[in-house]
Write a protein that holds these residues in place. Structure first.
Motif, PDB file in Angstrom:
ATOM      1  N   LYS A 163     -12.455 -34.514  -6.009  1.00 39.53           N
ATOM      2  CA  LYS A 163     -11.998 -33.769  -4.828  1.00 39.53           C
ATOM      3  C   LYS A 163     -13.189 -33.080  -4.145  1.00 39.53           C
ATOM      4  O   LYS A 163     -13.319 -33.107  -2.925  1.00 39.53           O
ATOM      5  CB  LYS A 163     -10.950 -32.727  -5.211  1.00 39.53           C
ATOM      6  CG  LYS A 163      -9.615 -33.303  -5.586  1.00 39.53           C
ATOM      7  CD  LYS A 163      -8.665 -32.221  -6.042  1.00 39.53           C
ATOM      8  CE  LYS A 163      -7.397 -32.818  -6.627  1.00 39.53           C
ATOM      9  NZ  LYS A 163      -6.535 -31.805  -7.217  1.00 39.53           N
ATOM     10  N   VAL A 164     -14.050 -32.461  -4.933  1.00 43.22           N
ATOM     11  CA  VAL A 164     -15.241 -31.810  -4.387  1.00 43.22           C
ATOM     12  C   VAL A 164     -16.160 -32.855  -3.765  1.00 43.22           C
ATOM     13  O   VAL A 164     -16.720 -32.647  -2.685  1.00 43.22           O
ATOM     14  CB  VAL A 164     -15.984 -31.004  -5.483  1.00 43.22           C
ATOM     15  CG1 VAL A 164     -17.306 -30.472  -4.979  1.00 43.22           C
ATOM     16  CG2 VAL A 164     -15.103 -29.857  -5.972  1.00 43.22           C
ATOM     17  N   ASP A 185     -18.966 -35.487   0.663  1.00 46.27           N
ATOM     18  CA  ASP A 185     -19.456 -36.805   1.060  1.00 46.27           C
ATOM     19  C   ASP A 185     -19.820 -36.858   2.538  1.00 46.27           C
ATOM     20  O   ASP A 185     -19.036 -36.503   3.406  1.00 46.27           O
ATOM     21  CB  ASP A 185     -18.405 -37.873   0.746  1.00 46.27           C
ATOM     22  CG  ASP A 185     -18.984 -39.266   0.811  1.00 46.27           C
ATOM     23  OD1 ASP A 185     -20.189 -39.412   0.570  1.00 46.27           O
ATOM     24  OD2 ASP A 185     -18.218 -40.208   1.116  1.00 46.27           O
ATOM     25  N   GLY A 186     -21.055 -37.266   2.808  1.00 43.92           N
ATOM     26  CA  GLY A 186     -21.513 -37.419   4.179  1.00 43.92           C
ATOM     27  C   GLY A 186     -21.966 -36.133   4.851  1.00 43.92           C
ATOM     28  O   GLY A 186     -22.339 -36.133   6.017  1.00 43.92           O
ATOM     29  N   VAL A 238     -18.949 -38.848 -11.922  1.00 42.34           N
ATOM     30  CA  VAL A 238     -18.904 -38.623 -10.471  1.00 42.34           C
ATOM     31  C   VAL A 238     -20.233 -38.044 -10.006  1.00 42.34           C
ATOM     32  O   VAL A 238     -20.617 -36.957 -10.411  1.00 42.34           O
ATOM     33  CB  VAL A 238     -17.757 -37.640 -10.095  1.00 42.34           C
ATOM     34  CG1 VAL A 238     -17.735 -37.406  -8.599  1.00 42.34           C
ATOM     35  CG2 VAL A 238     -16.423 -38.144 -10.589  1.00 42.34           C
ATOM     36  N   GLU A 239     -20.907 -38.812  -9.155  1.00 41.09           N
ATOM     37  CA  GLU A 239     -22.149 -38.305  -8.568  1.00 41.09           C
ATOM     38  C   GLU A 239     -22.207 -38.759  -7.121  1.00 41.09           C
ATOM     39  O   GLU A 239     -21.628 -39.776  -6.751  1.00 41.09           O
ATOM     40  CB  GLU A 239     -23.378 -38.740  -9.349  1.00 41.09           C
ATOM     41  CG  GLU A 239     -23.685 -40.199  -9.333  1.00 41.09           C
ATOM     42  CD  GLU A 239     -24.949 -40.530 -10.124  1.00 41.09           C
ATOM     43  OE1 GLU A 239     -25.761 -41.287  -9.587  1.00 41.09           O
ATOM     44  OE2 GLU A 239     -25.093 -40.043 -11.256  1.00 41.09           O
ATOM     45  N   LEU A 240     -22.886 -37.985  -6.290  1.00 37.69           N
ATOM     46  CA  LEU A 240     -23.046 -38.333  -4.892  1.00 37.69           C
ATOM     47  C   LEU A 240     -24.344 -37.752  -4.373  1.00 37.69           C
ATOM     48  O   LEU A 240     -24.927 -36.868  -4.988  1.00 37.69           O
ATOM     49  CB  LEU A 240     -21.866 -37.830  -4.061  1.00 37.69           C
ATOM     50  CG  LEU A 240     -21.880 -36.350  -3.686  1.00 37.69           C
ATOM     51  CD1 LEU A 240     -21.260 -36.194  -2.319  1.00 37.69           C
ATOM     52  CD2 LEU A 240     -21.115 -35.544  -4.696  1.00 37.69           C
ATOM     53  N   ALA A 241     -24.769 -38.267  -3.222  1.00 36.06           N
ATOM     54  CA  ALA A 241     -26.003 -37.778  -2.600  1.00 36.06           C
ATOM     55  C   ALA A 241     -25.637 -37.008  -1.342  1.00 36.06           C
ATOM     56  O   ALA A 241     -24.799 -37.440  -0.557  1.00 36.06           O
ATOM     57  CB  ALA A 241     -26.918 -38.939  -2.265  1.00 36.06           C
ATOM     58  N   VAL A 242     -26.243 -35.840  -1.165  1.00 34.74           N
ATOM     59  CA  VAL A 242     -26.084 -35.068   0.068  1.00 34.74           C
ATOM     60  C   VAL A 242     -27.435 -35.036   0.766  1.00 34.74           C
ATOM     61  O   VAL A 242     -28.479 -35.203   0.142  1.00 34.74           O
ATOM     62  CB  VAL A 242     -25.575 -33.625  -0.189  1.00 34.74           C
ATOM     63  CG1 VAL A 242     -24.174 -33.623  -0.747  1.00 34.74           C
ATOM     64  CG2 VAL A 242     -26.503 -32.855  -1.082  1.00 34.74           C
TER      65      VAL A 242
END
Length: 191
Positions: free
Chosen positions: A67-68, A73-74, A136-140
């Motif tokens: 959710k976070v 994202d983006g 869960v990993e993402l790039a900011v």
């Protein structure tokens, strides 16, 4: 030392696996943080008894992290810092600065969730990986600039490390005549 993993750990293994790790890693990290148990018969039985609870807790944490991640994202975050003409920062942007920026924007991220191997030392657009959960990993994107105006210009794709970008002077168009007057009277020289 052999340990039973209580959660998925990147580059080590999945929940429930028995893996061999160095003693210091187990004693100083895995065991105190509750990420593993020593591999012995009593702990194997304990893990099997608690397996469903651990899996449910892991799924809950993963869904919260997702959710976070969807909210983050983006997104791009602006960090304003003092820098020289070449774009070199006078300080640096470290993980704690990133955490402060994210918290000002309503995101509660821990310092150990920010993957920043070396501090950011120059203005520009930088990608930073956040590990919100083991799965869960993402790039900011971080927009490090001297001012909010420069951050907007950088976001449009403009490079701000040249004199033209900073002062409005085209470096390539400058000629030697712009710096000295060839007609000037030179004192002390023979004619």
């Amino acid at each position: 030392m052999d340990v039973i993993l209580l959660e998925r750990i990147a580059k080590l293994g999945q929940m429930g696996e028995t893996v061999k790790v160095r003693d210091g890693f187990a004693r100083n990290y895995l065991l105190p943080l509750g990420k593993a148990l020593r591999a012995n018969e009593a702990n194997k039985k304990r893990f099997e008894a608690e397996r469903s609870t651990l899996e449910a807790r892991n799924l809950e944490r993963k869904s919260e992290a997702q959710k976070v991640a969807e909210k983050l994202d983006g997104k791009s975050f602006v960090i304003v810092r003092s820098a020289g003409e070449t774009g070199q920062l006078y300080g640096s942007v470290a993980a704690r600065d990133i955490i402060e920026t994210l918290s000002e924007n309503g995101f509660n991220i821990g310092r150990n969730q920010v993957e920043l191997n070396t501090p950011i030392k120059a203005i520009g657009l930088h990608k930073v990986v956040l590990h919100l959960h083991s799965e869960v990993e993402l790039a900011v994107e971080l927009n490090v600039a001297r001012s909010a105006d420069e951050a907007e210009r950088q976001a449009k794709g403009e490079s701000l490390t040249s004199a033209d970008a900073i002062y409005g002077v085209d470096e390539d168009a400058l000629k030697p005549e712009d710096f000295f007057d060839p007609e000037a009277d030179h004192e002390g020289e023979e004619a």
